[in-house]
Design a protein around this motif. Sequence first.
Motif: not given
Length: 463
Positions: A216-221, A223-232, A234-238
């Motif tokens: 969760g922590l690794s993929l959450g951080i 996912s912020f690098a990818s435009t395919a994922h929303s910031h929400w 990433g925050l949910a995974l973190i």
Amino acid sequence: MSQAISHRALQPEYRLLVFLVSIGFFMQALDTTIVNTAIPAMAKHLHEDPLNMHSVVVAYVLAVAACIPLSGWLADRFGVRNTYLAAIIIFTLASLGCGLSQSLNQLLVFRIIQGIGGALLLPVGRLAMLKLIPRDQFLSAMSLMSLAGLIGPLIGPTLGGWLVEVATWHWIFLINLPMGVLGILVTLKALPNATEPSVQAFDFSGFLWLVIAMVGLSLGIESFASTAHSHWQGLALIGLGLFSSAIYAYHAHTHQNALFRSRLFKNNIYAIGILGNFFARLGGNAFPFLLPLMLQVAFHFEPFITGLMMIPLVLGSLVSKPIVRPVIQRFGYRTVLVVNTILVGSALASFALTTADTPLWLRTLHFFICGMLNSTQFVAMNTFTLKDLSQQNASSGNSFLSMIMMLSMSIGVALAGTLINLFTAHYGVAQVTTAFQMTFICLGAINIITAAIFWKIPKNSSI
């Protein structure tokens, strides 16, 4: 007399076992570094942006971190030979899969499987030596084995760059096949299947919470690098990672058979060491990934030249190892770790000053000094963290430290990749050099702030 006994030379009957464990250590150490210089070539062949390829490193390191807690239990339950043999087979077949991959998703799947095998190689190999080699020869055995771990990072980046230029990036994985076959044959010949007579039930629920937390922590951080994922997302995974961490902390406190009992952290030295290791390694583990990428993507160096430029880093690391212990004895852990953490952070930030036109002698000296400081940091942190652990807690304490080290590398590389992409989006693709420079400044700042953790070390703490 006891001094002489504790340093006895390794007897011939154990040399093949040490050679076997060295093969596994070499494969694992090589694979952690060889990919870094090949990332731009891999990205070009797979039609991906090289700045989005950090997932190739994160997938492997995260799989290693997640499976480290399994290693000791599997070896005790199924025997060291069976576990080590399975690890080499998994690692070798996954390397073949990586070498045959035709898309990024295929490559990531095989990198995860490769990481599962890699997670077992070193811990189980070290455990086999601990069980089978007499104590008075163990130091000699460990010294010989550690050479393999030094050779891997020394030749990895250069070998990766050379293979990319003379062949294709696939060969950075296919090179593992002959070593894997050799390892399988030597395992069957040299390693008896030592098991433990009674093994506790494995803490699967705790293991599951730990894996969810790390992923969760690794993929959450990341996912912020990818435009395919929303910031929400990433925050949910973190958030999931932090929630799982809290659940595991409660589990470790209440569950008698937990993988890592909460009593470990009642040792103040260990608790400071773990916290410091995690944050200080974010930048220290990310820059061997960042540097080759910057040299190729921003400065347009050839892969082989990039690999050669990594050698001063490793040489600096080798030179520092004999002097760390005397320095700690002279100044104490608190002074060494506070000062060196600030120096490492400053060294990371100083990469913002380097350009494509930096003179070769200055770049070489810069990399060499960074390698020295980074290695001093890792050795000092590791010895400090483990120095006061009781015999009862030594095994689980060491395993938890190993897991934190790999988790920090995974999050560090994910964070570096995310920062590069965010700064590239802000400054524009034409200013990619500025994006790298700002990333190094951010990672350096994190390291400098981490010095506050080591300030908590008691003033009289020494070797």
